[in-house]
Design an enzyme around this catalytic site. Structure first.
Site, PDB file in Angstrom:
ATOM      1  NE  ARG A  62      -3.742  -2.277   0.158  1.00  0.00           N
ATOM      2  CZ  ARG A  62      -3.401  -3.392  -0.499  1.00  0.00           C
ATOM      3  NH1 ARG A  62      -2.311  -3.409  -1.275  1.00  0.00           N
ATOM      4  NH2 ARG A  62      -4.132  -4.481  -0.417  1.00  0.00           N
ATOM      5  CB  SER A  65      -9.384  -2.028   4.171  1.00  0.00           C
ATOM      6  OG  SER A  65      -9.882  -3.158   3.517  1.00  0.00           O
ATOM      7  CD  GLU A 114      -5.825  -0.406   2.815  1.00  0.00           C
ATOM      8  OE1 GLU A 114      -5.528  -1.366   3.567  1.00  0.00           O
ATOM      9  OE2 GLU A 114      -6.360  -0.559   1.717  1.00  0.00           O
TER      10      GLU A 114
HETATM   11  C1  LIG Z   1     -15.875  -0.300  -1.297  1.00  0.00           C
HETATM   12  C2  LIG Z   1     -14.389  -0.084  -1.383  1.00  0.00           C
HETATM   13  C3  LIG Z   1     -13.554  -1.162  -1.566  1.00  0.00           C
HETATM   14  C4  LIG Z   1     -12.162  -0.985  -1.635  1.00  0.00           C
HETATM   15  N1  LIG Z   1     -11.361  -2.073  -1.833  1.00  0.00           N
HETATM   16  C5  LIG Z   1     -10.029  -1.901  -1.916  1.00  0.00           C
HETATM   17  C6  LIG Z   1      -9.166  -3.031  -2.157  1.00  0.00           C
HETATM   18  O1  LIG Z   1      -9.613  -4.155  -2.297  1.00  0.00           O
HETATM   19  N2  LIG Z   1      -7.842  -2.803  -2.216  1.00  0.00           N
HETATM   20  C7  LIG Z   1      -7.295  -1.557  -2.089  1.00  0.00           C
HETATM   21  O2  LIG Z   1      -6.068  -1.418  -2.175  1.00  0.00           O
HETATM   22  N3  LIG Z   1      -8.086  -0.481  -1.860  1.00  0.00           N
HETATM   23  C8  LIG Z   1      -9.423  -0.623  -1.779  1.00  0.00           C
HETATM   24  N4  LIG Z   1     -10.231   0.470  -1.567  1.00  0.00           N
HETATM   25  C9  LIG Z   1      -9.638   1.795  -1.349  1.00  0.00           C
HETATM   26  C10 LIG Z   1      -9.538   2.643  -2.630  1.00  0.00           C
HETATM   27  O3  LIG Z   1     -10.479   2.234  -3.587  1.00  0.00           O
HETATM   28  C11 LIG Z   1      -8.162   2.560  -3.252  1.00  0.00           C
HETATM   29  O4  LIG Z   1      -7.205   2.960  -2.323  1.00  0.00           O
HETATM   30  C12 LIG Z   1      -8.076   3.420  -4.522  1.00  0.00           C
HETATM   31  O5  LIG Z   1      -6.947   3.022  -5.229  1.00  0.00           O
HETATM   32  C13 LIG Z   1      -8.011   4.922  -4.239  1.00  0.00           C
HETATM   33  O6  LIG Z   1      -8.103   5.606  -5.478  1.00  0.00           O
HETATM   34  P1  LIG Z   1      -8.853   7.007  -5.608  1.00  0.00           P
HETATM   35  O7  LIG Z   1      -8.686   7.479  -7.007  1.00  0.00           O
HETATM   36  O8  LIG Z   1     -10.233   6.907  -5.124  1.00  0.00           O
HETATM   37  O9  LIG Z   1      -7.975   7.886  -4.624  1.00  0.00           O
HETATM   38  P2  LIG Z   1      -8.484   9.067  -3.669  1.00  0.00           P
HETATM   39  O10 LIG Z   1      -9.315   8.479  -2.580  1.00  0.00           O
HETATM   40  O11 LIG Z   1      -9.062  10.167  -4.451  1.00  0.00           O
HETATM   41  O12 LIG Z   1      -7.097   9.535  -3.053  1.00  0.00           O
HETATM   42  C14 LIG Z   1      -6.348   8.675  -2.232  1.00  0.00           C
HETATM   43  C15 LIG Z   1      -4.938   9.236  -2.116  1.00  0.00           C
HETATM   44  O13 LIG Z   1      -4.312   9.170  -3.407  1.00  0.00           O
HETATM   45  C16 LIG Z   1      -3.913  10.466  -3.806  1.00  0.00           C
HETATM   46  N5  LIG Z   1      -4.068  10.547  -5.277  1.00  0.00           N
HETATM   47  C17 LIG Z   1      -5.199  10.370  -6.007  1.00  0.00           C
HETATM   48  N6  LIG Z   1      -4.910  10.520  -7.328  1.00  0.00           N
HETATM   49  C18 LIG Z   1      -3.589  10.792  -7.398  1.00  0.00           C
HETATM   50  C19 LIG Z   1      -2.681  11.064  -8.476  1.00  0.00           C
HETATM   51  N7  LIG Z   1      -3.065  11.094  -9.758  1.00  0.00           N
HETATM   52  N8  LIG Z   1      -1.382  11.311  -8.180  1.00  0.00           N
HETATM   53  C20 LIG Z   1      -0.953  11.309  -6.898  1.00  0.00           C
HETATM   54  N9  LIG Z   1      -1.755  11.075  -5.837  1.00  0.00           N
HETATM   55  C21 LIG Z   1      -3.055  10.818  -6.098  1.00  0.00           C
HETATM   56  C22 LIG Z   1      -4.772  11.446  -3.046  1.00  0.00           C
HETATM   57  O14 LIG Z   1      -4.118  12.698  -2.903  1.00  0.00           O
HETATM   58  C23 LIG Z   1      -4.933  10.711  -1.713  1.00  0.00           C
HETATM   59  O15 LIG Z   1      -3.839  10.954  -0.880  1.00  0.00           O
HETATM   60  C24 LIG Z   1     -11.616   0.320  -1.502  1.00  0.00           C
HETATM   61  C25 LIG Z   1     -12.483   1.415  -1.321  1.00  0.00           C
HETATM   62  C26 LIG Z   1     -13.845   1.216  -1.270  1.00  0.00           C
HETATM   63  C27 LIG Z   1     -14.741   2.406  -1.100  1.00  0.00           C
END
Ligand SMILES: Cc1cc2nc3c(=O)[nH]c(=O)nc-3n(C[C@H](O)[C@H](O)[C@H](O)COP(=O)(O)OP(=O)(O)OC[C@H]3O[C@@H](n4cnc5c(N)ncnc54)[C@H](O)[C@@H]3O)c2cc1C
Length: 319
Positions: free
Chosen positions: A172, A222, A314
């Site tokens: 992560r 998570s 996380e």
């Molecule tokens: C129902 C559910 C299930 C999930 N299951 C999983 C799973 O199985 N495994 C897992 O690993 N995660 C899981 N997640 C968590 C999440 O989906 C992941 O961490 C996802 O990759 C986050 O992406 P995001 O675009 O939504 O990031 P955001 O929530 O928008 O941002 C998260 C972080 O990333 C940064 N960020 C976003 N875009 C960029 C970019 N282009 N460059 C630099 N930094 C950036 C943001 O500044 C922030 O610090 C889950 C979430 C939910 C709601």
């Protein structure tokens, strides 16, 4: 403040102020972003960060908002929502994806073209940029397994191209998380596979998520990282022997500690440790970030007390 907004508006006519972050997070929690800008071109992304730097305004990069807990007070600064969405299939089973492409669009493209790489990510919310930054993973797969290279902006707004090794992926985490660099695009290397089998794998993960995860309530995935088996005190390791999984190293899912400490279903305000999956906190309707933060602290304290294990978050906290 009005002056700053006027300058920003001149540069970016689509900028908004006081935009509620709860409308941009899967948790449906979060106060107003002082300035909020959606960018669809990399030039605009670079320009926005540059202008904010000049005006000494803090910047937060937003993807799909699926891993975020945003403070009830919101964010004093500029939130840049990345919607760069080019997605191209190249020769030799290579995909080039912008950071703002949703993981599900990327998964769908790879499945449609019978490409093995991302079927483990069926049902994973968020964008490619967010997933690469946090080296998202599930069902034994991780983003790092298929990344060939990543283009990112460093703190000096230099566009760098990093190889997989240079990305320093770990559980992560990545160099982008450690250094707070902004991911612009990624190159993904795939292999040819059997379309039907790949689709079945992705569908089975989507089905599993629907059955086991509390998707009926807003949440941010998570809450805690899984626990490295080696970090569990020796005298307690035998309690968890039948719970150990290899994902990607030997871990115990943090849900088992939460269940063991009797915290499943614990509520503060409208935030609740899910009864369906103990490593999720759900928003029962109108939960505040402070309720979630208190639940997280409470769970950490109880688990430290009972098992001597320090749970690591996380979810990213933006305040
Ligand atoms: C129902 C559910 C299930 C999930 N299951 C999983 C799973 O199985 N495994 C897992 O690993 N995660 C899981 N997640 C968590 C999440 O989906 C992941 O961490 C996802 O990759 C986050 O992406 P995001 O675009 O939504 O990031 P955001 O929530 O928008 O941002 C998260 C972080 O990333 C940064 N960020 C976003 N875009 C960029 C970019 N282009 N460059 C630099 N930094 C950036 C943001 O500044 C922030 O610090 C889950 C979430 C939910 C709601």
């Amino acid at each position: 403040m009005k002056n700053v907004f006027r300058i920003l508006k001149k540069e970016f006519p689509n900028i908004q102020n006081n935009v509620l972050m709860k409308n941009h997070t899967t948790f449906k929690i979060g106060g107003p972003a002082e300035y909020f800008l959606i960018v669809r071109k990399r030039e605009d992304l670079m320009k926005a960060i540059k202008v904010a730097k000049k005006l000494t305004i803090p910047v937060f990069i937003l993807g799909g908002g699926s891993n975020l807990l945003v403070s009830d007070k919101g964010f004093s600064g500029l939130v840049i929502k990345i919607e760069l969405d080019n997605l191209v299939l190249k020769k030799k089973n290579t995909i080039i994806s912008d950071a703002g492409v949703t993981m599900q669009n990327l998964v769908n493209m790879s499945l449609k073209n019978s490409l093995v790489a991302l079927e483990w990510a069926g049902g994973l919310p968020g964008t490619v940029g967010g997933a690469v930054r946090g080296n998202a993973g599930a069902f034994g797969g991780e983003v790092k397994d298929s990344i060939l290279s990543v283009e990112a902006l460093d703190k000096n707004l230099q566009l760098r191209k990093l190889s997989n090794t240079q990305c320093q992926f770990s559980y992560r985490s990545s160099i982008f998380k450690k250094k707070n660099w902004t991911i612009v695009s990624v190159v993904i290397k795939c292999k040819k596979g059997d379309k039907k089998t790949l689709q079945e794998i992705a569908n089975s993960h989507i089905k599993y998520r629907k059955e086991k995860h509390p998707l009926e309530y807003p949440n941010a995935g998570s809450v805690f990282k899984n626990v490295d088996f080696k970090k569990i005190p020796l005298r307690l390791q035998n309690l968890f022997l039948d719970k150990v999984k290899k994902d990607p190293f030997l871990i115990v899912p943090s849900a088992w500690f939460i269940i063991g400490a009797g915290l499943t279903g614990k509520k503060i305000g409208k935030a609740q440790i899910s009864k369906k999956h103990s490593n999720y906190i759900v928003n029962l309707g109108g939960a505040k970030a402070k309720d979630v933060a208190q639940l997280i602290t409470f769970a950490k304290e109880k688990i430290k007390e009972k098992y001597g294990v320090s749970l690591e978050q996380e979810i990213q906290y933006l305040q």
